[in-house]
Write a protein that holds these residues in place. Structure first.
Motif, PDB file in Angstrom:
ATOM      1  N   GLN A 170       1.536  -1.589   1.394  1.00 29.20           N
ATOM      2  CA  GLN A 170       1.091  -0.249   1.774  1.00 29.20           C
ATOM      3  C   GLN A 170       2.195   0.503   2.495  1.00 29.20           C
ATOM      4  O   GLN A 170       2.438   1.690   2.226  1.00 29.20           O
ATOM      5  N   GLN A 171       2.893  -0.174   3.404  1.00 28.07           N
ATOM      6  CA  GLN A 171       4.009   0.480   4.098  1.00 28.07           C
ATOM      7  C   GLN A 171       5.139   0.811   3.124  1.00 28.07           C
ATOM      8  O   GLN A 171       5.739   1.887   3.201  1.00 28.07           O
TER       9      GLN A 171
ATOM     10  N   ILE B 140      10.915  -3.932  -9.105  1.00 33.02           N
ATOM     11  CA  ILE B 140       9.797  -4.706  -8.561  1.00 33.02           C
ATOM     12  C   ILE B 140      10.293  -5.308  -7.262  1.00 33.02           C
ATOM     13  O   ILE B 140      11.260  -6.073  -7.247  1.00 33.02           O
ATOM     14  N   PHE B 141       9.659  -4.919  -6.179  1.00 35.38           N
ATOM     15  CA  PHE B 141       9.982  -5.459  -4.866  1.00 35.38           C
ATOM     16  C   PHE B 141       9.118  -6.699  -4.631  1.00 35.38           C
ATOM     17  O   PHE B 141       7.887  -6.603  -4.680  1.00 35.38           O
ATOM     18  N   VAL B 142       9.750  -7.827  -4.380  1.00 35.83           N
ATOM     19  CA  VAL B 142       9.025  -9.044  -4.013  1.00 35.83           C
ATOM     20  C   VAL B 142       9.129  -9.135  -2.500  1.00 35.83           C
ATOM     21  O   VAL B 142      10.214  -9.364  -1.952  1.00 35.83           O
ATOM     22  N   THR B 143       8.011  -8.906  -1.835  1.00 40.96           N
ATOM     23  CA  THR B 143       8.049  -8.722  -0.388  1.00 40.96           C
ATOM     24  C   THR B 143       7.107  -9.644   0.369  1.00 40.96           C
ATOM     25  O   THR B 143       5.946  -9.816  -0.014  1.00 40.96           O
TER      26      THR B 143
ATOM     27  N   TYR C 147       2.364  -7.276   9.645  1.00 42.79           N
ATOM     28  CA  TYR C 147       1.784  -6.096   8.997  1.00 42.79           C
ATOM     29  C   TYR C 147       2.795  -5.251   8.241  1.00 42.79           C
ATOM     30  O   TYR C 147       2.486  -4.146   7.816  1.00 42.79           O
ATOM     31  N   GLY C 148       4.027  -5.721   8.057  1.00 37.38           N
ATOM     32  CA  GLY C 148       5.007  -4.899   7.369  1.00 37.38           C
ATOM     33  C   GLY C 148       5.991  -5.747   6.584  1.00 37.38           C
ATOM     34  O   GLY C 148       5.948  -6.978   6.612  1.00 37.38           O
ATOM     35  N   PRO C 149       6.908  -5.079   5.873  1.00 34.95           N
ATOM     36  CA  PRO C 149       7.926  -5.800   5.107  1.00 34.95           C
ATOM     37  C   PRO C 149       8.993  -6.382   6.031  1.00 34.95           C
ATOM     38  O   PRO C 149       9.100  -6.000   7.199  1.00 34.95           O
TER      39      PRO C 149
END
Length: 194
Positions: A127-128, A82-85, A90-92
């Motif tokens: 989304q990215q 699980i990535f907590v980002t 608009y990106g990580p």
């Protein structure tokens, strides 16, 4: 035992990401047969990827950086993530993308889910990351948790973050259910292929 690693995708001072990471980790720890682990990128201060060969290069020697070796081993031991980002522009966060880019075969054919925050609940960051996940042969699950901006602001204003996170129990359970199903299926498939 299924090993699920929660990756804290920000290293900023005063960061918010620790709170949702520990929250989703606690939910994972309540599940039978799950070894839930927290992988905090602060514990893996890797340089920006600058190697002449990519991690996907067959037969390449292991990277020499000891922190990268520890990170790679932690990814190899995991069955799902699980990535907590956060969402930055608009990106990580660059630190998360860099951590992903240091590894390749150890990600392959495992499941991934996402907990995000920031503008628009971090959906654009997710989304990215979904596209990146597909390229490194992770299987991103459909369900995810997008934390409203009000809960993020509560962190910075001394408000009740836990109350905001508690309102997200339904999507959190859906995410965990999906992730565990796919992690188990892919673990079985990986074992039968070897």
């Amino acid at each position: 035992m299924t090993v699920i690693s929660v990756i804290v995708g920000s290293t900023r001072e005063g960061r918010f990401s620790e709170k949702p990471a520990r929250w989703i980790l606690q939910h994972l720890q309540k599940r039978d047969g799950v070894d839930a682990r927290l992988l905090d990128l602060r514990d893996f201060p890797m340089p920006f990827f600058d190697q002449p060969m990519t991690p996907a290069m067959p037969g390449r020697p292991a990277f020499e950086n000891e922190i990268v070796q520890k990170w790679t081993a932690a990814i190899a031991q995991s069955d799902g993530f699980i990535f907590v980002t956060p969402e930055y522009n608009y990106g990580p966060a660059a630190v998360l993308k860099n951590a992903i880019d240091w590894v390749y075969p150890e990600w392959n054919r495992k499941a991934a889910g996402f907990v995000s925050y920031g503008s628009a609940g971090g959906t654009r960051s997710v989304q990215q990351l979904r596209e990146t996940a597909i390229e490194i042969q992770l299987a991103p699950v459909r369900s995810s948790v997008h934390i409203p901006v009000a809960t993020l602001w509560a962190h910075y204003q001394g408000g009740d973050v836990e109350a905001g996170l508690a309102e997200l129990e339904v999507p959190a359970m859906a995410l965990i259910d999906d992730l565990l199903w796919w992690s188990a299926a892919l673990k079985t498939a990986r074992a039968s292929a070897s």
